[in-house]
Design a protein around this motif. Structure first.
Motif, short mmCIF file in Angstrom:
data_model
loop_
_atom_site.label_atom_id
_atom_site.label_comp_id
_atom_site.label_asym_id
_atom_site.label_seq_id
_atom_site.Cartn_x
_atom_site.Cartn_y
_atom_site.Cartn_z
N LEU A 159 0.96 -1.37 0.06
CA LEU A 159 0.20 -0.02 0.06
C LEU A 159 0.91 1.33 0.13
N ILE A 160 2.07 0.98 0.66
CA ILE A 160 2.77 2.16 0.41
C ILE A 160 3.48 2.50 -0.78
N ALA A 161 3.70 1.46 -1.48
CA ALA A 161 4.31 1.67 -2.86
C ALA A 161 3.16 2.01 -3.61
N LYS A 164 -0.48 5.09 -0.96
CA LYS A 164 -1.67 5.32 0.26
C LYS A 164 -1.03 5.96 1.41
N SER A 165 -1.61 6.93 2.12
CA SER A 165 -1.19 7.62 3.02
C SER A 165 -1.66 6.39 4.48
N LYS A 166 -1.04 6.87 5.52
CA LYS A 166 -1.32 6.23 6.90
C LYS A 166 -2.68 6.04 7.20
N ALA A 170 -4.66 2.50 7.06
CA ALA A 170 -5.63 2.05 8.45
C ALA A 170 -6.84 1.76 7.99
N GLN A 171 -7.39 2.33 7.25
CA GLN A 171 -8.97 2.02 6.71
C GLN A 171 -8.93 0.59 6.14
N LEU A 172 -8.03 0.72 5.21
CA LEU A 172 -8.11 -0.48 4.17
C LEU A 172 -7.85 -1.77 5.10
N SER A 176 -5.64 0.67 13.57
CA SER A 176 -5.51 2.15 13.68
C SER A 176 -4.21 2.86 13.05
N ALA A 177 -4.47 3.79 13.03
CA ALA A 177 -3.23 4.82 12.26
C ALA A 177 -1.89 4.59 13.08
N ASP A 178 -1.91 4.45 14.33
CA ASP A 178 -0.94 4.11 15.29
C ASP A 178 -0.14 2.98 14.86
N THR A 179 -1.14 1.81 14.83
CA THR A 179 -0.51 0.65 14.42
C THR A 179 0.22 0.66 12.92
#
Length: 211
Positions: A159-161, A164-166, A170-172, A176-179
């Motif tokens: 997803l980074i590649a 996609k943002s954090k 997280a949503q996909l 959590s965003a922290d995780t």
């Protein structure tokens, strides 16, 4: 990249002694429309796109138009050029990049049709590409077998590649965003990188992911 006027970028890292049209060449692209990227893949334009190899033959930064003028205009190349015109991707330049142990690459910067890049912009972006390639060459010295990623880490990396943002990751993945942040830090540490571009390029080179 934006502050130098470019709105498109691609980086092609070739196998040792390989060609830019090789299927083993790892490509990272940003700013191009998904329709164009899908067409480039489905029409197999990598096999007939003459610009990267012409830039490498030139041995210095040249415009896409100059590269096309130098190329042999086979029916396949003409089809590729027609598609470029249709999608408005005719304004840009390519940079040949050379690294140690024949680790060569090609970088391209595209501009809106109405923008003519200045000499200062071209020089600045050429230096950015060379500096980034030097860094990539340092990163790919780790052998593939030395890196082991969990399934979740691979999901985050893919997803980074894809840019996609954090929060989106997280949503996909329904975490959590922290995780996500924890996974990203762990990935950077394992890959020996400090940012998304470095993580993507290294993961592609080590064939941990495909995009």
């Amino acid at each position: 990249m934006d502050r130098f006027g470019a709105d498109k970028f691609s980086y092609h890292f070739t196998p040792v002694f390989g060609s830019q049209v090789s299927r083993e060449t790892q490509v990272v692209a940003r700013g191009f429309s998904m329709d164009w990227l899908d067409l480039y893949d489905s029409a197999d334009f990598r096999q007939c796109d003459p610009i990267p190899d012409e830039v490498m033959r030139a041995g210095h930064t040249i415009s896409w138009e100059e590269a096309l003028d130098r190329a042999e205009h086979t029916p396949e190349v003409e089809r590729f050029i027609a598609a470029l015109r249709e999608y408005g991707i005719a304004n840009g330049f390519g940079v040949p990049l050379y690294g140690p142990d024949n680790r060569d690459a090609y970088a391209a910067f595209g501009f809106p049709a109405e923008v003519t890049p200045t000499e200062e912009q071209i020089v600045a972006l050429t230096m950015v590409a060379r500096t980034a390639h030097d860094r990539v060459c340092q990163l790919v010295t780790i052998e593939e077998g030395e890196i082991s990623l969990s399934q979740r880490e691979l999901e985050v990396l893919r997803l980074i590649a894809h840019g996609k943002s954090k929060p989106v990751i997280a949503q996909l993945l329904e975490i959590s965003a922290d995780t996500v942040g924890t996974y990203v830090k762990r990935l950077y540490a394992k890959l020996g990188v400090s940012d998304r571009v470095g993580a993507t390029v290294k993961a592609l080179k080590l064939k941990l992911i495909t995009v």
